[in-house]
Scaffold this motif. Sequence first.
Motif, PDB file in Angstrom:
ATOM      1  N   ILE A   1       0.708  -1.139  -0.202  1.00 10.37           N
ATOM      2  CA  ILE A   1      -0.121  -0.035   0.004  1.00 10.37           C
ATOM      3  C   ILE A   1       0.930   1.352  -0.042  1.00 10.37           C
ATOM      4  O   ILE A   1       0.539   2.191  -0.669  1.00 10.37           O
ATOM      5  N   GLY A   2       1.854   1.316   0.693  1.00 15.51           N
ATOM      6  CA  GLY A   2       2.711   2.439   0.840  1.00 15.51           C
ATOM      7  C   GLY A   2       3.549   2.535  -0.562  1.00 15.51           C
ATOM      8  O   GLY A   2       3.633   3.742  -0.694  1.00 15.51           O
ATOM      9  N   ALA A   3       3.751   1.652  -1.173  1.00 15.53           N
ATOM     10  CA  ALA A   3       4.747   1.670  -2.565  1.00 15.53           C
ATOM     11  C   ALA A   3       3.634   2.287  -3.545  1.00 15.53           C
ATOM     12  O   ALA A   3       3.915   2.950  -4.411  1.00 15.53           O
ATOM     13  N   VAL A   4       2.333   1.776  -3.510  1.00 14.94           N
ATOM     14  CA  VAL A   4       1.302   2.126  -4.363  1.00 14.94           C
ATOM     15  C   VAL A   4       1.243   3.717  -4.295  1.00 14.94           C
ATOM     16  O   VAL A   4       0.827   4.148  -5.379  1.00 14.94           O
ATOM     17  N   LEU A   5       1.013   3.812  -3.071  1.00 15.53           N
ATOM     18  CA  LEU A   5       0.351   5.408  -2.835  1.00 15.53           C
ATOM     19  C   LEU A   5       1.691   6.397  -3.126  1.00 15.53           C
ATOM     20  O   LEU A   5       1.116   7.582  -3.359  1.00 15.53           O
ATOM     21  N   SER A   6       2.905   5.999  -2.771  1.00 14.33           N
ATOM     22  CA  SER A   6       3.777   6.659  -3.282  1.00 14.33           C
ATOM     23  C   SER A   6       4.254   6.746  -4.689  1.00 14.33           C
ATOM     24  O   SER A   6       5.192   7.524  -5.097  1.00 14.33           O
ATOM     25  N   LYS A   7       3.606   6.028  -5.386  1.00 15.17           N
ATOM     26  CA  LYS A   7       3.712   5.885  -7.010  1.00 15.17           C
ATOM     27  C   LYS A   7       5.298   5.483  -7.145  1.00 15.17           C
ATOM     28  O   LYS A   7       5.754   5.641  -8.387  1.00 15.17           O
ATOM     29  N   GLU A   8       5.656   4.443  -6.320  1.00 15.08           N
ATOM     30  CA  GLU A   8       6.954   3.927  -6.559  1.00 15.08           C
ATOM     31  C   GLU A   8       6.853   2.356  -6.682  1.00 15.08           C
ATOM     32  O   GLU A   8       7.775   1.498  -6.436  1.00 15.08           O
ATOM     33  N   PHE A   9       5.632   1.838  -7.181  1.00 16.39           N
ATOM     34  CA  PHE A   9       5.488   0.405  -6.829  1.00 16.39           C
ATOM     35  C   PHE A   9       5.897  -0.040  -8.575  1.00 16.39           C
ATOM     36  O   PHE A   9       5.465   0.503  -9.509  1.00 16.39           O
ATOM     37  N   TYR A  10       6.784  -1.080  -8.620  1.00 11.99           N
ATOM     38  CA  TYR A  10       6.897  -1.670  -9.862  1.00 11.99           C
ATOM     39  C   TYR A  10       7.402  -3.014  -9.697  1.00 11.99           C
ATOM     40  O   TYR A  10       7.882  -3.466  -8.606  1.00 11.99           O
ATOM     41  N   LEU A  11       7.131  -4.021 -10.625  1.00  7.52           N
ATOM     42  CA  LEU A  11       7.577  -5.285 -10.793  1.00  7.52           C
ATOM     43  C   LEU A  11       8.942  -5.350 -11.280  1.00  7.52           C
ATOM     44  O   LEU A  11       9.080  -4.846 -12.573  1.00  7.52           O
ATOM     45  N   ARG A  12       9.987  -5.955 -10.802  1.00  5.93           N
ATOM     46  CA  ARG A  12      11.149  -6.183 -11.494  1.00  5.93           C
ATOM     47  C   ARG A  12      11.135  -7.686 -11.896  1.00  5.93           C
ATOM     48  O   ARG A  12      11.339  -8.414 -10.794  1.00  5.93           O
ATOM     49  N   VAL A  13      11.461  -8.097 -13.032  1.00  3.40           N
ATOM     50  CA  VAL A  13      11.695  -9.451 -13.306  1.00  3.40           C
ATOM     51  C   VAL A  13      13.054  -9.500 -13.755  1.00  3.40           C
ATOM     52  O   VAL A  13      13.270  -8.883 -14.978  1.00  3.40           O
ATOM     53  N   PRO A  14      13.896 -10.425 -13.436  1.00  7.10           N
ATOM     54  CA  PRO A  14      15.158 -10.641 -13.966  1.00  7.10           C
ATOM     55  C   PRO A  14      15.166 -11.073 -15.203  1.00  7.10           C
ATOM     56  O   PRO A  14      14.239 -12.209 -15.488  1.00  7.10           O
ATOM     57  N   ARG A  15      16.146 -10.657 -16.082  1.00  8.53           N
ATOM     58  CA  ARG A  15      16.117 -10.973 -17.455  1.00  8.53           C
ATOM     59  C   ARG A  15      16.825 -12.213 -17.642  1.00  8.53           C
ATOM     60  O   ARG A  15      16.647 -13.006 -18.950  1.00  8.53           O
ATOM     61  N   ARG A  16      18.105 -12.522 -16.855  1.00  8.36           N
ATOM     62  CA  ARG A  16      18.889 -13.546 -17.309  1.00  8.36           C
ATOM     63  C   ARG A  16      18.732 -14.756 -16.480  1.00  8.36           C
ATOM     64  O   ARG A  16      18.246 -14.736 -15.377  1.00  8.36           O
ATOM     65  N   LEU A  17      19.013 -15.975 -16.881  1.00  3.74           N
ATOM     66  CA  LEU A  17      18.765 -17.205 -16.188  1.00  3.74           C
ATOM     67  C   LEU A  17      19.889 -17.063 -15.251  1.00  3.74           C
ATOM     68  O   LEU A  17      19.690 -17.698 -13.883  1.00  3.74           O
ATOM     69  N   SER A  18      21.070 -16.354 -15.376  1.00  2.00           N
ATOM     70  CA  SER A  18      22.089 -16.378 -14.186  1.00  2.00           C
ATOM     71  C   SER A  18      21.527 -15.787 -12.838  1.00  2.00           C
ATOM     72  O   SER A  18      21.603 -16.094 -11.759  1.00  2.00           O
ATOM     73  N   GLU A  19      20.843 -14.565 -13.228  1.00  4.90           N
ATOM     74  CA  GLU A  19      20.058 -13.748 -12.021  1.00  4.90           C
ATOM     75  C   GLU A  19      19.045 -14.914 -11.466  1.00  4.90           C
ATOM     76  O   GLU A  19      18.915 -14.938  -9.949  1.00  4.90           O
ATOM     77  N   TRP A  20      18.332 -15.642 -11.933  1.00  2.00           N
ATOM     78  CA  TRP A  20      17.299 -16.502 -11.288  1.00  2.00           C
ATOM     79  C   TRP A  20      18.144 -17.490 -10.476  1.00  2.00           C
ATOM     80  O   TRP A  20      17.793 -17.754  -9.458  1.00  2.00           O
ATOM     81  N   VAL A  21      19.004 -18.021 -11.206  1.00  2.00           N
ATOM     82  CA  VAL A  21      19.855 -19.053 -10.223  1.00  2.00           C
ATOM     83  C   VAL A  21      20.336 -18.366  -8.955  1.00  2.00           C
ATOM     84  O   VAL A  21      20.384 -18.852  -7.879  1.00  2.00           O
ATOM     85  N   MET A  22      20.847 -17.232  -9.202  1.00  2.00           N
ATOM     86  CA  MET A  22      21.570 -16.575  -7.865  1.00  2.00           C
ATOM     87  C   MET A  22      20.586 -16.205  -6.981  1.00  2.00           C
ATOM     88  O   MET A  22      20.703 -16.364  -5.664  1.00  2.00           O
ATOM     89  N   ILE A  23      19.478 -15.671  -7.492  1.00  2.00           N
ATOM     90  CA  ILE A  23      18.368 -15.392  -6.608  1.00  2.00           C
ATOM     91  C   ILE A  23      17.986 -16.561  -5.715  1.00  2.00           C
ATOM     92  O   ILE A  23      17.497 -16.623  -4.366  1.00  2.00           O
ATOM     93  N   THR A  24      17.669 -17.808  -6.429  1.00  2.00           N
ATOM     94  CA  THR A  24      17.256 -18.831  -5.849  1.00  2.00           C
ATOM     95  C   THR A  24      18.354 -19.491  -4.881  1.00  2.00           C
ATOM     96  O   THR A  24      17.944 -19.649  -3.765  1.00  2.00           O
ATOM     97  N   LEU A  25      19.561 -19.454  -5.412  1.00  2.30           N
ATOM     98  CA  LEU A  25      20.511 -19.832  -4.352  1.00  2.30           C
ATOM     99  C   LEU A  25      20.614 -18.974  -3.187  1.00  2.30           C
ATOM    100  O   LEU A  25      20.724 -19.521  -1.848  1.00  2.30           O
ATOM    101  N   GLY A  26      20.538 -17.716  -3.292  1.00  2.76           N
ATOM    102  CA  GLY A  26      20.761 -16.597  -2.225  1.00  2.76           C
ATOM    103  C   GLY A  26      19.505 -17.111  -1.263  1.00  2.76           C
ATOM    104  O   GLY A  26      19.524 -17.105   0.222  1.00  2.76           O
ATOM    105  N   GLY A  27      18.262 -17.094  -1.584  1.00  2.65           N
ATOM    106  CA  GLY A  27      17.134 -17.510  -0.919  1.00  2.65           C
ATOM    107  C   GLY A  27      16.988 -18.825  -0.045  1.00  2.65           C
ATOM    108  O   GLY A  27      16.662 -18.901   0.814  1.00  2.65           O
ATOM    109  N   LEU A  28      17.643 -19.967  -0.884  1.00  4.43           N
ATOM    110  CA  LEU A  28      17.911 -21.133  -0.278  1.00  4.43           C
ATOM    111  C   LEU A  28      18.912 -20.923   0.967  1.00  4.43           C
ATOM    112  O   LEU A  28      18.900 -21.373   2.212  1.00  4.43           O
ATOM    113  N   LEU A  29      19.835 -19.945   0.770  1.00  4.85           N
ATOM    114  CA  LEU A  29      21.100 -19.870   1.730  1.00  4.85           C
ATOM    115  C   LEU A  29      20.477 -19.323   2.908  1.00  4.85           C
ATOM    116  O   LEU A  29      20.568 -19.546   4.225  1.00  4.85           O
TER     117      LEU A  29
END
Length: 163
Positions: free
Chosen positions: A84-112
Amino acid sequence: MEFFRKTLDPVFALAVIAVLDIFLFFTIGAWTVGGGETMMTGLIARGILGEDLERLPFWNLVFQPHWDYWKMYISFGMFFGALIGAVLSKEFYLRVPRRLSEWVMITLGGLLMGIGIRLAFVCNVSTFFGLTPEMNLGGYLAISGIVAGAWVGSLVYKKMLEG
């Protein structure tokens, strides 16, 4: 709304957080986010696995999933408050990683991070706002590990993005 676009004075914000933390500690005890998220994971796992989930010792002996675990609702409140805070401040956006390496790193970081939470049996929020103000040595050790892990992770992430 203009109110949500303004940045709070850090001293004022930390003072408000400290007062709320003291209030929470005296009324309901130490605040953890990891417990609520673990409970959500258990409930989702129960929805998928059914009664087979009880064969896993963690979900049967340590952390039995149930809907009345109050810390789970703090996590929902944080999520919806931030949304709600992000939407009301108009700073809400979805960021989707573009490369497979980013997905792998995000997944590994989350698992760790998840493995670290289970090994320490705390979460980073409760460490910062619960253990450390209580002068608990475990809080300072956990913060040292979080800072070191974030530093190493950022170096690896930067190297992967540049490479």
